[in-house]
Design a protein around this motif. Structure first.
Motif, PDB file in Angstrom:
ATOM      1  N   GLY A   1     -15.197 -12.690  22.817  1.00 42.78           N
ATOM      2  CA  GLY A   1     -13.952 -12.349  23.490  1.00 42.78           C
ATOM      3  C   GLY A   1     -13.731 -10.852  23.363  1.00 42.78           C
ATOM      4  O   GLY A   1     -13.777 -10.312  22.262  1.00 42.78           O
ATOM      5  N   VAL A   2     -13.536 -10.168  24.482  1.00 39.01           N
ATOM      6  CA  VAL A   2     -13.429  -8.705  24.482  1.00 39.01           C
ATOM      7  C   VAL A   2     -12.224  -8.272  25.304  1.00 39.01           C
ATOM      8  O   VAL A   2     -11.555  -9.091  25.943  1.00 39.01           O
ATOM      9  CB  VAL A   2     -14.721  -8.059  25.054  1.00 39.01           C
ATOM     10  N   ALA A   3     -11.967  -6.972  25.301  1.00 34.44           N
ATOM     11  CA  ALA A   3     -10.917  -6.422  26.157  1.00 34.44           C
ATOM     12  C   ALA A   3     -11.262  -6.706  27.616  1.00 34.44           C
ATOM     13  O   ALA A   3     -12.433  -6.714  28.002  1.00 34.44           O
ATOM     14  CB  ALA A   3     -10.784  -4.922  25.919  1.00 34.44           C
ATOM     15  N   GLU A   4     -10.252  -6.932  28.443  1.00 37.23           N
ATOM     16  CA  GLU A   4     -10.493  -7.363  29.818  1.00 37.23           C
ATOM     17  C   GLU A   4     -11.264  -6.344  30.646  1.00 37.23           C
ATOM     18  O   GLU A   4     -11.913  -6.698  31.628  1.00 37.23           O
ATOM     19  CB  GLU A   4      -9.157  -7.693  30.503  1.00 37.23           C
ATOM     20  N   GLN A   5     -11.187  -5.066  30.289  1.00 39.63           N
ATOM     21  CA  GLN A   5     -11.912  -4.051  31.054  1.00 39.63           C
ATOM     22  C   GLN A   5     -13.357  -3.890  30.600  1.00 39.63           C
ATOM     23  O   GLN A   5     -14.121  -3.121  31.187  1.00 39.63           O
ATOM     24  CB  GLN A   5     -11.205  -2.691  30.961  1.00 39.63           C
ATOM     25  N   THR A   6     -13.760  -4.615  29.573  1.00 38.45           N
ATOM     26  CA  THR A   6     -15.107  -4.468  29.013  1.00 38.45           C
ATOM     27  C   THR A   6     -16.093  -5.411  29.692  1.00 38.45           C
ATOM     28  O   THR A   6     -15.802  -6.590  29.881  1.00 38.45           O
ATOM     29  CB  THR A   6     -15.096  -4.753  27.503  1.00 38.45           C
ATOM     30  N   ARG A   7     -17.248  -4.857  30.051  1.00 39.48           N
ATOM     31  CA  ARG A   7     -18.311  -5.657  30.670  1.00 39.48           C
ATOM     32  C   ARG A   7     -19.560  -5.558  29.811  1.00 39.48           C
ATOM     33  O   ARG A   7     -20.064  -4.468  29.548  1.00 39.48           O
ATOM     34  CB  ARG A   7     -18.606  -5.145  32.066  1.00 39.48           C
ATOM     35  N   LEU A   8     -20.057  -6.677  29.354  1.00 40.63           N
ATOM     36  CA  LEU A   8     -21.253  -6.733  28.524  1.00 40.63           C
ATOM     37  C   LEU A   8     -22.428  -7.170  29.391  1.00 40.63           C
ATOM     38  O   LEU A   8     -22.819  -8.340  29.396  1.00 40.63           O
ATOM     39  CB  LEU A   8     -21.051  -7.703  27.354  1.00 40.63           C
ATOM     40  N   VAL A   9     -23.002  -6.217  30.126  1.00 39.26           N
ATOM     41  CA  VAL A   9     -24.045  -6.532  31.097  1.00 39.26           C
ATOM     42  C   VAL A   9     -25.168  -5.515  31.009  1.00 39.26           C
ATOM     43  O   VAL A   9     -24.932  -4.316  30.884  1.00 39.26           O
ATOM     44  CB  VAL A   9     -23.484  -6.547  32.539  1.00 39.26           C
ATOM     45  N   GLU A  10     -26.407  -6.002  31.064  1.00 42.10           N
ATOM     46  CA  GLU A  10     -27.585  -5.145  31.173  1.00 42.10           C
ATOM     47  C   GLU A  10     -28.499  -5.725  32.247  1.00 42.10           C
ATOM     48  O   GLU A  10     -28.400  -6.912  32.583  1.00 42.10           O
ATOM     49  CB  GLU A  10     -28.342  -5.081  29.838  1.00 42.10           C
ATOM     50  N   LYS A  11     -29.400  -4.904  32.747  1.00 45.08           N
ATOM     51  CA  LYS A  11     -30.422  -5.372  33.662  1.00 45.08           C
ATOM     52  C   LYS A  11     -31.623  -5.851  32.859  1.00 45.08           C
ATOM     53  O   LYS A  11     -32.192  -5.090  32.073  1.00 45.08           O
ATOM     54  CB  LYS A  11     -30.863  -4.255  34.610  1.00 45.08           C
ATOM     55  N   VAL A  12     -32.005  -7.098  33.031  1.00 48.76           N
ATOM     56  CA  VAL A  12     -33.209  -7.636  32.399  1.00 48.76           C
ATOM     57  C   VAL A  12     -34.037  -8.278  33.498  1.00 48.76           C
ATOM     58  O   VAL A  12     -33.587  -9.221  34.158  1.00 48.76           O
ATOM     59  CB  VAL A  12     -32.865  -8.667  31.309  1.00 48.76           C
ATOM     60  N   ASN A  13     -35.251  -7.748  33.709  1.00 49.90           N
ATOM     61  CA  ASN A  13     -36.105  -8.232  34.798  1.00 49.90           C
ATOM     62  C   ASN A  13     -35.384  -8.229  36.137  1.00 49.90           C
ATOM     63  O   ASN A  13     -35.521  -9.159  36.942  1.00 49.90           O
ATOM     64  CB  ASN A  13     -36.637  -9.626  34.473  1.00 49.90           C
ATOM     65  N   GLY A  14     -34.580  -7.217  36.363  1.00 49.00           N
ATOM     66  CA  GLY A  14     -33.906  -7.067  37.629  1.00 49.00           C
ATOM     67  C   GLY A  14     -32.657  -7.900  37.801  1.00 49.00           C
ATOM     68  O   GLY A  14     -32.005  -7.840  38.842  1.00 49.00           O
ATOM     69  N   LYS A  15     -32.283  -8.670  36.755  1.00 47.59           N
ATOM     70  CA  LYS A  15     -31.117  -9.545  36.856  1.00 47.59           C
ATOM     71  C   LYS A  15     -29.961  -8.993  36.028  1.00 47.59           C
ATOM     72  O   LYS A  15     -30.170  -8.483  34.918  1.00 47.59           O
ATOM     73  CB  LYS A  15     -31.459 -10.946  36.348  1.00 47.59           C
ATOM     74  N   ASP A  16     -28.747  -9.112  36.543  1.00 47.77           N
ATOM     75  CA  ASP A  16     -27.561  -8.788  35.756  1.00 47.77           C
ATOM     76  C   ASP A  16     -27.442  -9.832  34.647  1.00 47.77           C
ATOM     77  O   ASP A  16     -27.263 -11.022  34.923  1.00 47.77           O
ATOM     78  CB  ASP A  16     -26.309  -8.814  36.625  1.00 47.77           C
ATOM     79  N   THR A  17     -27.530  -9.379  33.415  1.00 50.36           N
ATOM     80  CA  THR A  17     -27.648 -10.293  32.286  1.00 50.36           C
ATOM     81  C   THR A  17     -26.607  -9.984  31.220  1.00 50.36           C
ATOM     82  O   THR A  17     -26.451  -8.830  30.811  1.00 50.36           O
ATOM     83  CB  THR A  17     -29.062 -10.181  31.660  1.00 50.36           C
ATOM     84  N   ALA A  18     -25.903 -11.000  30.760  1.00 48.92           N
ATOM     85  CA  ALA A  18     -24.944 -10.820  29.675  1.00 48.92           C
ATOM     86  C   ALA A  18     -25.684 -10.447  28.395  1.00 48.92           C
ATOM     87  O   ALA A  18     -26.725 -11.024  28.080  1.00 48.92           O
ATOM     88  CB  ALA A  18     -24.145 -12.105  29.464  1.00 48.92           C
TER      89      ALA A  18
END
Length: 419
Positions: free
Chosen positions: A305-322
């Motif tokens: 659970g994080v602040a609403e403006q926070t996005r925990l996303v990276e690119k893994v093998n071209g996919k948006d990944t949490a």
């Protein structure tokens, strides 16, 4: 390795410090004229003629440990490749080292990066009457790891990964890992309610522990369950699009791709509320482990659970990944010391397990795993040595982003359990 000559142990006692001083001095005085090739040749020749394996093993045991774990054919080749670590003046002169982004360590009195836990009062330093009261209401806190994107943008920097290349994308010096400060700053985040030390977090000891699964055991090998089964994502439409749905996908990948035998337990322990979830889950865990003695790994799958403006996303093998986060309880608070009624006989192994997974994630999927979070309690991690609590994304992630994390998570698990 090709360095089996035996030497007496007395004559070289002062040789290595002198050798380091001479090589450093020569290079500093005339660095403009001495090339990298010359330095490497000089080092190799000096080592071959003056040290020998017995001397190196006695003076620098970690070097020998590192060399045996590397793909170098001889210790001399490994030594020349490691000059920037052993002689910093050499490395700093030849090439400026890249610095990793270091997040807040969450030391006592230091506010979390988004300030949310102090404002919400979620991290209470008072020892709870029950273990369950340790768990904060997750929507009120941000357990930030290595990098969060607060503008809802997605990082494009880590599109390479192990599934695409089959090789390490980033390498970490085992010698640097043995430096406690370096280890703490680059792999851990310590909650303000607890403390740790170099004895507890010793990279060489944690990496030396064998975390492979015993394939000879019958029945399920891995248990996946959810203390907080009701945790969903930004666009979840039903109960299936929750951490329980992630558990189904992770179990399928581990079974179909890697051949593990997985039991996915879907008990609901955070209904009607979360306050006693860990206590409610404990008897069920004990019964499952009693009925399935072949289980060697327990995974408690959550979402953060994080602040609403926070996005925990990276690119893994071209996919948006949490992104994911491994979480350990230390059964120790700064205010109370060791918590006797939350004793964990498997704590050292728990820490070794999460660290080996974290290192594999960092080397094969840079940016995919946030810092390991250390807090003061136990979280039902005491039942088996290979017990793991992992947070997958947060309430701001889409369910698809969380699902995309299951493939690299399964691969990281296999790199430690099946190596």
């Amino acid at each position: 390795m090709h360095f089996k000559k035996k030497y007496k142990k007395k004559w070289w006692a002062g040789t290595f410090p002198l050798f380091v001083f001479v090589v450093s001095g020569i290079y500093v005085m005339d660095s403009a004229r001495i090339t990298q090739h010359t330095i490497l040749d000089a080092v190799s020749q000096a080592v071959r003629s003056n040290l020998g394996y017995q001397a190196v093993r006695s003076c620098m045991p970690l070097l020998v440990y590192d060399a045996t774990s590397s793909d170098q054919k001889t210790i001399y080749e490994y030594l020349t490749d490691s000059m920037d670590d052993m002689l910093p003046i050499y490395g700093y002169t030849m090439e400026r080292e890249d610095q990793m982004t270091v997040g807040s360590l969450g030391l006592p009195g230091e506010e979390d990066s988004c300030g949310s836990y102090q404002e919400a009062g979620a991290w209470d330093t008072q020892l709870p009457a029950r273990e369950d009261e340790q768990a904060p209401e997750k929507e009120q806190v941000d357990l930030q790891g290595t990098k969060d994107t607060t503008d809802a943008s997605v990082s494009e920097s880590n599109n390479r990964s192990a599934l695409a290349t089959g090789e390490k994308v980033k390498k970490f010096s085992r010698q640097k890992l043995n430096d406690f400060d370096y280890l703490l700053q680059n792999f851990y985040r310590v909650d303000s309610t607890t403390t740790t030390n170099s004895k507890q977090l010793n990279a060489a000891k944690m990496l030396a522990k064998d975390m492979r699964i015993d394939a000879k055991q019958e029945g399920p090998q891995i248990l996946i369950y959810h203390t907080h089964s009701q945790e969903r994502f930004a666009d979840s439409k039903n109960a299936d699009q929750s951490v329980v749905g992630l558990g189904d996908t992770l179990a399928d990948i581990l079974e179909q791709t890697y051949g593990y035998r997985v039991l996915h337990h879907k008990g609901k322990y955070d209904i009607p509320d979360r306050d006693n979830a860990y206590s409610r889950a404990a008897p069920a865990l004990e019964q499952i482990l009693k009925e399935n003695p072949g289980i060697q790994v327990v995974i408690d799958l959550h979402r953060d659970g994080v602040a609403e403006q926070t996005r925990l996303v990276e690119k893994v093998n071209g996919k948006d990944t949490a992104t994911i986060m491994f979480f350990n309880g230390l059964s120790h608070t700064t205010a109370q010391g060791d918590i006797s009624y939350l004793y964990n006989p498997n704590l050292a192994d728990n820490l070794a397990f999460s660290f080996q997974l974290q290192l594999a994630a960092a080397e094969y999927y840079p940016g995919f795993s946030r810092f390991i979070y250390l807090k003061g309690y136990r979280y039902n991690l005491h039942y088996l040595p290979k017990s793991l609590l992992v947070e997958v994304g947060a309430q701001t992630n889409t369910y698809e982003e969380a699902l995309n994390a299951m493939e690299p998570l399964a691969d990281v698990l296999d790199r430690v359990l099946g190596r």
